[in-house]
Design an enzyme around this catalytic site. Structure first.
Site, mmCIF file in Angstrom:
data_model
loop_
_atom_site.group_PDB
_atom_site.id
_atom_site.type_symbol
_atom_site.label_atom_id
_atom_site.label_comp_id
_atom_site.label_asym_id
_atom_site.label_seq_id
_atom_site.Cartn_x
_atom_site.Cartn_y
_atom_site.Cartn_z
ATOM 1 N N ARG A 15 72.163 27.729 58.846
ATOM 2 C CA ARG A 15 73.106 26.883 58.100
ATOM 3 C C ARG A 15 73.559 25.673 58.912
ATOM 4 O O ARG A 15 74.091 24.726 58.364
ATOM 5 C CB ARG A 15 74.335 27.708 57.711
ATOM 6 N N LYS A 67 67.027 45.546 64.132
ATOM 7 C CA LYS A 67 67.953 46.654 64.059
ATOM 8 C C LYS A 67 69.377 46.118 64.175
ATOM 9 O O LYS A 67 69.539 45.043 64.741
ATOM 10 C CB LYS A 67 67.658 47.679 65.158
ATOM 11 N N HIS A 126 63.008 47.035 69.733
ATOM 12 C CA HIS A 126 62.264 46.333 70.788
ATOM 13 C C HIS A 126 61.878 47.255 71.944
ATOM 14 O O HIS A 126 60.995 46.932 72.722
ATOM 15 C CB HIS A 126 63.014 45.087 71.266
ATOM 16 N N LYS A 179 58.255 47.726 74.923
ATOM 17 C CA LYS A 179 58.280 47.745 76.389
ATOM 18 C C LYS A 179 57.027 48.451 76.900
ATOM 19 O O LYS A 179 56.659 49.517 76.406
ATOM 20 C CB LYS A 179 59.537 48.468 76.899
ATOM 21 N N GLU A 214 73.752 50.366 81.064
ATOM 22 C CA GLU A 214 73.804 48.904 81.220
ATOM 23 C C GLU A 214 75.036 48.546 82.039
ATOM 24 O O GLU A 214 76.071 49.216 81.933
ATOM 25 C CB GLU A 214 73.939 48.243 79.850
ATOM 26 N N HIS A 248 66.961 53.154 69.888
ATOM 27 C CA HIS A 248 66.195 53.176 71.146
ATOM 28 C C HIS A 248 66.070 54.588 71.731
ATOM 29 O O HIS A 248 64.989 55.035 72.089
ATOM 30 C CB HIS A 248 66.863 52.281 72.193
ATOM 31 N N LYS A 275 77.813 51.056 78.249
ATOM 32 C CA LYS A 275 77.955 49.695 78.774
ATOM 33 C C LYS A 275 78.900 49.741 79.962
ATOM 34 O O LYS A 275 79.683 50.679 80.123
ATOM 35 C CB LYS A 275 78.504 48.773 77.691
HETATM 36 C C1 BG6 Z 1 70.121 46.155 71.836
HETATM 37 C C2 BG6 Z 1 71.559 46.540 71.749
HETATM 38 O O1 BG6 Z 1 69.381 46.723 70.794
HETATM 39 O O2 BG6 Z 1 69.585 46.601 73.085
HETATM 40 C C3 BG6 Z 1 72.341 45.951 72.900
HETATM 41 O O3 BG6 Z 1 72.097 46.072 70.517
HETATM 42 C C4 BG6 Z 1 71.697 46.340 74.222
HETATM 43 O O4 BG6 Z 1 73.697 46.366 72.865
HETATM 44 C C5 BG6 Z 1 70.213 46.042 74.219
HETATM 45 O O5 BG6 Z 1 72.338 45.604 75.247
HETATM 46 C C6 BG6 Z 1 69.533 46.606 75.458
HETATM 47 O O6 BG6 Z 1 68.213 46.155 75.528
HETATM 48 P P1 BG6 Z 1 67.453 46.067 76.921
HETATM 49 O O7 BG6 Z 1 66.069 45.664 76.564
HETATM 50 O O8 BG6 Z 1 68.189 45.044 77.738
HETATM 51 O O9 BG6 Z 1 67.547 47.425 77.537
#
Ligand code: BG6
Length: 508
Positions: free
Chosen positions: A68, A168, A198, A202, A236, A260, A358
């Site tokens: 937008r 997702k 994703h 990997k 993380e 994941h 996190k």
């Molecule tokens: C995402 C989550 O799908 O994956 C994030 O929404 C997360 O919160 C991320 O930080 C982690 O991905 P990666 O590849 O950095 O482990």
């Protein structure tokens, strides 16, 4: 080639038999909806640039940003470049190379949700070859997937080689996921819908299948007779940051476990597929999802933990707590740990302990297969503690596979034992490096490699199990335990596994 391992290999050996081959993908056009957003700027557009720079994307492809924001083409190109520089400060960006890539970029200012918006910019850019592969990537909130996809259909853009990519999360529970899947299914057939997780892109995750099913030594050990338990950690060090307002509606269970972590669990636990076909693998994964033992009111407190980070320090730097970042009180979990059982023949009685959070002490994604202790210890107690054999699969960073074994410490001094790894380090072994997960999944969409994506029934089976946990948490009024940012999570997370006489494996 973008190298994922960041350090220089010390002893890597090129594969003499099979040099890595970059096979260009078929010509395609891609419309990235939500093109000015964080995901597009940080991941998708750089991923397309890297694949183009390596020669996988051919001239003649169009990369169309749709958003937008009031921008013209030049403004969009500048924004893509500025973001690239900010997110990849170490990558050299030669002007000629960038200009050639920029020639593929286009921009349409468009409110894709509105039913009466003017789609002619996008229609004109896509017009021409009706057989060309055309990808619609929805980097948008899932609540609008249905409306946007209906608009794609209304404008007749769902040509026979059109593909829809959904980020997702697909919904926030089973009912909303079904509604989205029903809505997008009105416009695109299931074979043309690519639901991204994703993690499946990997390299180290793809290698789980190869490790398990191309080395005969593992299969006889991969079951309840020999495996004591399995641990999956996705930690993380980053916080919710500028995604806090989205994250607060999600939490760690929905954000990381539903997708994941369950995908990792499936790849570890599934039966051998008959072949590596997309549906053969997905058929096996869904059997695992359906065998997950429900978490229900009454047992939630013994099978799960919810945590939230408070103020603390990461790498010696003070960081605020989650509610301070958010600006208002919240009971959303930024950490969760679960004890999961898979009720089938192979895994009967074997707990899978999973945890994600996190603002934990360090970034680390790892799977640990812990084998049973020997039935009878032969060595005298003074030889040292006997550790169980462990297979440690490090997904990131420092990708690798380690088999930890008891060994006799060589030399005089009697029988002394040491716990040491057989170590396959990716950085030291594979010279060529490899593309990032988003690069792989984007090329997977063009190649029609559906095995890298989640099928409708997988997503829904995962939500069905997660919904049970959310319901149990609500019924049992399970509050979050606070943990200081920069630590390994709340004490309750350690207790979850400690109660069973086990401990989280945090390295040697
Ligand atoms: C995402 C989550 O799908 O994956 C994030 O929404 C997360 O919160 C991320 O930080 C982690 O991905 P990666 O590849 O950095 O482990």
């Amino acid at each position: 080639m973008t190298r994922t391992p960041q350090h220089t290999p010390i002893a890597c050996v090129e594969n003499q038999n099979q040099a890595s081959r970059l096979v260009p993908v078929a010509p395609f056009d891609i419309a990235v909806f939500g093109a000015t957003g964080d995901l597009a700027m940080r991941k998708l557009l750089p991923a397309l640039f890297h694949r183009w720079r390596d020669g996988q994307i051919q001239p003649g492809c169009k990369i169309i940003g749709v958003a937008r924001a009031r921008l013209d083409r030049a403004g969009f190109i500048k924004s893509v470049k500025d973001h690239y520089r900010a997110f990849f400060p170490d990558e050299k960006l030669a002007d000629a190379e960038w200009d050639a890539f920029a020639a593929l970029l286009h921009y349409c200012q468009l409110d894709v949700v509105s039913a009466d918006a003017d789609w002619s910019c996008l229609e004109d850019l896509l017009a021409g070859d009706e057989d060309k592969i055309r990808v619609f990537y929805l980097a948008l909130p899932p609540g609008i997937y249905g409306a946007v996809t209906a608009n794609i259909g209304r404008h007749g853009l769902n040509t026979k080689n059109a593909r829809l990519v959904l980020e997702k999360p697909i919904g926030h529970d089973l009912a909303s996921a079904r509604a989205i899947n029903d809505a997008v299914g009105q416009v695109f057939p299931e074979r043309a819908i690519f639901r991204i997780d994703h993690y499946l892109g990997k390299e180290t995750v793809q290698n789980l299948l190869i490790l398990r099913f191309t080395n005969s030594i593992f299969e006889p050990l991969w079951n309840a007779n020999v495996v004591d338990h399995v641990q999956i950690t996705v930690a993380e060090s980053v916080g919710a940051g500028n995604r806090a307002s989205y994250y607060d509606t999600s939490g760690a269970l929905r954000d990381m476990v539903q997708n994941h972590i369950l995908q990792l669990l499936c790849l570890v636990a599934m039966e051998p597929p008959n072949d590596f076909g997309a549906d053969t693998i997905r058929d096996e994964k869904i059997k695992v999802l359906r065998a997950l033992r429900p978490v229900s009111p009454g047992n939630a407190a013994s099978l799960s933990v919810r945590g939230q980070y408070g103020p603390g320090a990461i790498d010696g730097k003070a960081v605020p707590g989650y509610v301070e970042e958010l600006g208002h009180p919240s009971d959303t979990e930024t950490y969760t740990a679960l004890k999961v059982f898979i009720d089938n023949w192979r895994w009967s009685g074997v707990p899978f302990y999973v945890r994600t959070g996190k603002r934990m002490a360090r970034r680390r994604s790892e799977i640990v297969i812990q084998f049973k202790r020997v039935a009878h210890a032969l060595t005298p107690p003074e030889a040292g503690h006997l550790h169980p054999a462990r297979l440690v699969i490090r997904l990131q960073p420092d990708e690798g596979v380690k088999l930890l074994l008891m060994t006799k410490d060589p030399g005089p001094g009697g029988m002394r034992l040491r716990y040491v790894p057989l170590n396959l380090s990716y950085a030291d072994t594979f010279c060529a490096g490899y593309p990032d997960a988003y690069e792989r999944v984007l090329m997977g969409v063009v190649r029609n490699d559906l095995g890298l994506f989640m099928r409708r029934d997988e997503v829904e089976a995962a939500w069905a199990w997660i919904d049970g946990i959310l319901q149990a948490w609500r019924t049992d009024e399970m509050a979050c335990q606070l943990y200081p940012a920069g630590t390994d999570g709340p004490i309750a997370g350690a207790m979850l596994i400690d109660r069973d006489g086990r401990e989280w494996f945090d390295g040697l």
